[in-house]
Design an enzyme around this catalytic site. Sequence first.
Site, mmCIF file in Angstrom:
data_model
loop_
_atom_site.group_PDB
_atom_site.id
_atom_site.type_symbol
_atom_site.label_atom_id
_atom_site.label_comp_id
_atom_site.label_asym_id
_atom_site.label_seq_id
_atom_site.Cartn_x
_atom_site.Cartn_y
_atom_site.Cartn_z
ATOM 1 N N GLU A 67 0.891 -1.173 0.000
ATOM 2 C CA GLU A 67 0.000 0.000 0.000
ATOM 3 C C GLU A 67 0.919 1.210 0.000
ATOM 4 O O GLU A 67 1.554 1.513 1.020
ATOM 5 C CB GLU A 67 -0.887 -0.001 1.254
ATOM 6 C CG GLU A 67 -1.787 -1.226 1.382
ATOM 7 C CD GLU A 67 -2.999 -1.190 0.467
ATOM 8 O OE1 GLU A 67 -3.305 -0.118 -0.092
ATOM 9 O OE2 GLU A 67 -3.636 -2.241 0.306
ATOM 10 N N CYS A 93 -1.971 9.168 2.711
ATOM 11 C CA CYS A 93 -1.776 8.651 1.351
ATOM 12 C C CYS A 93 -2.936 9.072 0.458
ATOM 13 O O CYS A 93 -2.766 9.297 -0.727
ATOM 14 C CB CYS A 93 -1.628 7.143 1.380
ATOM 15 S SG CYS A 93 -3.016 6.344 2.200
HETATM 16 P P1 NAD Z 1 8.946 4.699 3.996
HETATM 17 O O1 NAD Z 1 8.828 3.882 2.778
HETATM 18 O O2 NAD Z 1 10.117 5.598 4.157
HETATM 19 O O3 NAD Z 1 8.942 3.755 5.296
HETATM 20 C C1 NAD Z 1 7.887 2.870 5.576
HETATM 21 C C2 NAD Z 1 8.382 1.758 6.498
HETATM 22 O O4 NAD Z 1 9.332 0.957 5.793
HETATM 23 C C3 NAD Z 1 9.094 2.242 7.759
HETATM 24 O O5 NAD Z 1 8.695 1.428 8.835
HETATM 25 C C4 NAD Z 1 10.559 2.018 7.423
HETATM 26 O O6 NAD Z 1 11.380 1.819 8.558
HETATM 27 C C5 NAD Z 1 10.481 0.742 6.610
HETATM 28 N N1 NAD Z 1 11.618 0.487 5.708
HETATM 29 C C6 NAD Z 1 12.504 1.378 5.186
HETATM 30 N N2 NAD Z 1 13.387 0.728 4.366
HETATM 31 C C7 NAD Z 1 13.025 -0.577 4.361
HETATM 32 C C8 NAD Z 1 13.520 -1.732 3.689
HETATM 33 N N3 NAD Z 1 14.563 -1.678 2.862
HETATM 34 N N4 NAD Z 1 12.893 -2.914 3.906
HETATM 35 C C9 NAD Z 1 11.815 -2.987 4.728
HETATM 36 N N5 NAD Z 1 11.309 -1.934 5.399
HETATM 37 C C10 NAD Z 1 11.898 -0.739 5.209
HETATM 38 O O7 NAD Z 1 7.597 5.523 4.100
HETATM 39 P P2 NAD Z 1 7.204 6.645 5.173
HETATM 40 O O8 NAD Z 1 7.933 7.908 4.857
HETATM 41 O O9 NAD Z 1 7.307 6.069 6.546
HETATM 42 O O10 NAD Z 1 5.653 6.826 4.871
HETATM 43 C C11 NAD Z 1 5.139 7.739 3.942
HETATM 44 C C12 NAD Z 1 4.682 7.005 2.700
HETATM 45 O O11 NAD Z 1 3.721 6.024 3.046
HETATM 46 C C13 NAD Z 1 3.989 7.924 1.711
HETATM 47 O O12 NAD Z 1 4.438 7.643 0.409
HETATM 48 C C14 NAD Z 1 2.522 7.549 1.853
HETATM 49 O O13 NAD Z 1 1.732 7.814 0.730
HETATM 50 C C15 NAD Z 1 2.630 6.090 2.125
HETATM 51 N N6 NAD Z 1 1.403 5.610 2.749
HETATM 52 C C16 NAD Z 1 0.579 4.795 2.023
HETATM 53 C C17 NAD Z 1 -0.634 4.365 2.569
HETATM 54 C C18 NAD Z 1 -1.576 3.476 1.802
HETATM 55 O O14 NAD Z 1 -2.451 2.867 2.415
HETATM 56 N N7 NAD Z 1 -1.471 3.392 0.484
HETATM 57 C C19 NAD Z 1 -0.995 4.775 3.852
HETATM 58 C C20 NAD Z 1 -0.135 5.622 4.538
HETATM 59 C C21 NAD Z 1 1.063 6.030 3.989
#
Ligand code: NAD
Length: 472
Positions: free
Chosen positions: A229, A263
């Site tokens: 997501e 999001c």
């Molecule tokens: P991010 O991708 O930076 O991090 C998300 C999570 O992934 C964190 O817990 C992080 O520690 C972890 N992570 C980072 N690198 C990783 C790796 N290599 N392997 C596994 N896990 C890893 O995102 P963010 O800045 O925390 O969140 C914002 C983003 O989330 C925005 O793009 C937003 O649109 C999206 N989002 C989507 C939804 C949805 O339902 N579609 C909902 C909320 C937020």
Amino acid sequence: MTKAIEVRNPRTGKFDYVIIPPPPRLLAQQCKRTRRAQIRWQQLGLEGRIEALQQWKKAILSGRDRLTEALVNDTGRLSTSVLEIDSFLSSIDRWCKLAPELLQDSAKNTAIPFIALQQTSVPYPLVGVISPWNFPLLLSTIDTIPALLAGCAVIVKPSEIAPRFVAPLKTAISAVPELRDVLTFVEGAGETGSALIENVDLVCFTGSVATGRKVAEAAAKRFIPAFLELGGKDPAIVLESANLELATSAILWGSVVNTGQSCLSIERIYVAESIFEKFYHQLVAKAYRLQLAYPTVESGEIGPIIAEKQAAIISDHLLDAVEKGAVIHCGGVVEDLGGGWWCRPTVLTQVNHSMKVMTEETFGPIMPIMPFSTVEEAVSLANDSIYGLSAAVFASEAEALEIAQQIDAGGISINDAALTAIMHEGEKNAFKFSGLGGSRMGAAALKRFMRKKAILIKTNDTNDPWWFGNGE
Ligand code: NAD
């Protein structure tokens, strides 16, 4: 020894909290223990699992003040945190009510009269959930609850940017003996997330497209399902036939609730040119009425920007837009107040698709508005994006429905905004780069956590016509 991670407070800018990620070896051992415990959890049966989740809910309610305080420290906002906790608690009840019907096995006759079919489902033993910082509690539990009810054990790795809510949640988990061995929250950043994927049987990831791609690749190497997501750049289309009062109020809410850190925020607005001026004047007037939740957390609707990296992205998008000719009507700057980063609701006109604010995810309270002259043009602008999460259309219902069919996105709100955040029954997929995998909403969400098993039973004593003959 793994390195401790210092956590910034979004209101003060001070690093006032620390998390210590588990070393990969300990995380792997934890996953093994949790997978072993899943066997008993599955044997407990659905009724027992529902009872355990209800006990968890009771324990959360009795420590609700601590949870609220932690979530406020994580996010810097109060009223949205209260709603976030309410929504999480009601999702426990919703799933507990839905699960019995969804998890029923069925026995069927088949096209072959002497073969019966028992259709059953078995849970993936260990699910990994990796979540972001914008709704830390909700997004770390949205997949966790249906997965637990399906009979899976779950290990959650929440965002390192907003991890304070985990401690009160863990206290509530430890009050429920059946749950404590099958539901674990681990702290850490990307390295811990990536180590988790190496040890689970299915991964649910919510976050950015860039990280989502890494998660999908790691999961593909292990042949485990990954439900992704990801980001969005949701458009709203407003036609001449729209109720303007309603459209501006809904779009304002859909764009700036949670300071636009959602999001499914409306990030682009396309308005019929005949009502363009009236629309943006009304939107600006309404935007001016919203206040920052500063200096106290109770003082207004707009909380701080939670992640410092996001403040830099919002500033960059605003600067890029202005350099390319955009006009700012309100807001327009990222301010440093008391050490936190803040941005007032911002309305922009004179924007176009050469600007980052119209094409890249901004994740802030920014409302760029562009006029269109034909419906075809509006649809084509709305679809001119790598994202396809959701959208909104404001028009007479018949016109809006026709447009909704043409928009490449999984959830479309008509004469309202971001309804998929409020109403969870509608099954939807994320289109394009907004995600991958089955619907997180609706009944299908629970079934994602189970593999289907077909048990085929021969019911007569005669040779099957397709067997080899006995030399007769
Ligand atoms: P991010 O991708 O930076 O991090 C998300 C999570 O992934 C964190 O817990 C992080 O520690 C972890 N992570 C980072 N690198 C990783 C790796 N290599 N392997 C596994 N896990 C890893 O995102 P963010 O800045 O925390 O969140 C914002 C983003 O989330 C925005 O793009 C937003 O649109 C999206 N989002 C989507 C939804 C949805 O339902 N579609 C909902 C909320 C937020």
